[in-house]
Design a protein around this motif. Structure first.
Motif, PDB file in Angstrom:
ATOM      1  N   ALA A  55      42.027  35.335  40.509  1.00 57.62           N
ATOM      2  CA  ALA A  55      42.810  34.441  41.428  1.00 57.62           C
ATOM      3  C   ALA A  55      44.088  34.016  40.877  1.00 57.62           C
ATOM      4  N   TYR A  56      44.289  34.107  39.444  1.00 53.65           N
ATOM      5  CA  TYR A  56      45.529  33.852  38.774  1.00 53.65           C
ATOM      6  C   TYR A  56      46.676  34.898  38.982  1.00 53.65           C
ATOM      7  N   GLU A  57      45.954  36.349  39.009  1.00 53.18           N
ATOM      8  CA  GLU A  57      46.855  37.249  39.303  1.00 53.18           C
ATOM      9  C   GLU A  57      47.178  37.546  40.731  1.00 53.18           C
ATOM     10  N   GLN A  58      46.470  37.170  41.728  1.00 54.60           N
ATOM     11  CA  GLN A  58      46.950  37.087  43.079  1.00 54.60           C
ATOM     12  C   GLN A  58      48.075  36.036  43.423  1.00 54.60           C
ATOM     13  N   GLN A  59      47.793  34.791  42.768  1.00 60.16           N
ATOM     14  CA  GLN A  59      48.861  33.861  42.875  1.00 60.16           C
ATOM     15  C   GLN A  59      50.360  34.155  42.027  1.00 60.16           C
TER      16      GLN A  59
END
Length: 229
Positions: A55-59
């Motif tokens: 999730a953090y990578e995509q954000q």
């Protein structure tokens, strides 16, 4: 006139202002599904870690593309820009999180247990910090397409760090400098309690593992020189 010709920038206001188009995004998948970035329960935290990482990578990918898109609107063709950001060394298999968000979460979890901050607020606290590798940054820049990469460098800030130079005050000051605005925005005026809990966290590190981890961390500074395509 000379400075305008050298910088080649438009006004970064209105639709082209990154500040107006961005805010603390801690990640959409986590907020939508009410998944905490850091669960107090260690077993639950380990189970959710892959989902949180993704999730953090995509954000980060989404926000960094927006940043590049808006900066491109300010620059004429051939205009140059240098970006410096906290990332992760490519030669280290790491969680892609800086050491500090985990430490902050541990300190805040103590404040939850003491009743200083609300558990629901803690669960909805997402630190907007992702440590990309140089390869990840290169891929996003090429994917977005507004800039050509002229040069990329990785600097290891811990290469010459001496563990003996670490101290409680330096430890706490680092945390305050990095996270005070985010903590105050989310929890209110709790920094006095945060400092007390941070100092306690340091004092309980009797075997020095926290201080050693600061040196071994995969954190690195990434510097990228770009030219608008």
């Amino acid at each position: 006139m000379a400075s305008k010709q050298a910088v080649h920038m438009k006004h970064g206001q209105g639709e082209t202002s990154y500040a107006r188009n961005s805010s603390f995004q801690a990640p959409e998948d986590l907020t939508r599904n009410r998944i905490p970035a850091f669960d107090i329960d260690e077993h639950a935290r380990r189970e959710m870690l892959p989902m949180v990482r993704e999730a953090y990578e995509q954000q980060f990918r989404k926000d960094f593309k927006l940043f590049l898109e808006l900066r491109a609107k300010e620059l004429v063709s051939g205009g140059r820009m240098v970006i410096s950001l906290v990332g992760t060394r490519s030669d280290v298999i790491a969680s892609k999180f800086s050491l500090f968000p985990g430490i902050v979460a541990q300190i805040l979890s103590v404040m939850v247990a003491e009743g200083v901050i609300d558990k629901a607020k803690f669960d909805s606290f997402y630190v907007p910090l992702h440590g990309p590798s140089i390869e990840e940054v290169r891929e996003i820049i090429k994917e977005e397409g507004s800039f050509l990469i002229k040069e990329m460098r990785v600097h290891d800030p811990t290469a010459e760090m001496n563990i003996a130079l670490s101290s409680p005050s330096k430890f706490v000051n680092n945390l305050i400098a990095l996270f005070e605005p985010i903590i105050v925005q989310h929890f209110g005026e709790v920094m006095d309690e945060f400092v007390r809990a941070a100092e306690l966290h340091w004092s309980l590190d009797v075997d020095g593992s926290l201080r050693e981890e600061r040196v071994r961390t995969s954190r690195a500074m990434l510097v990228v020189s770009l030219t608008k395509a």
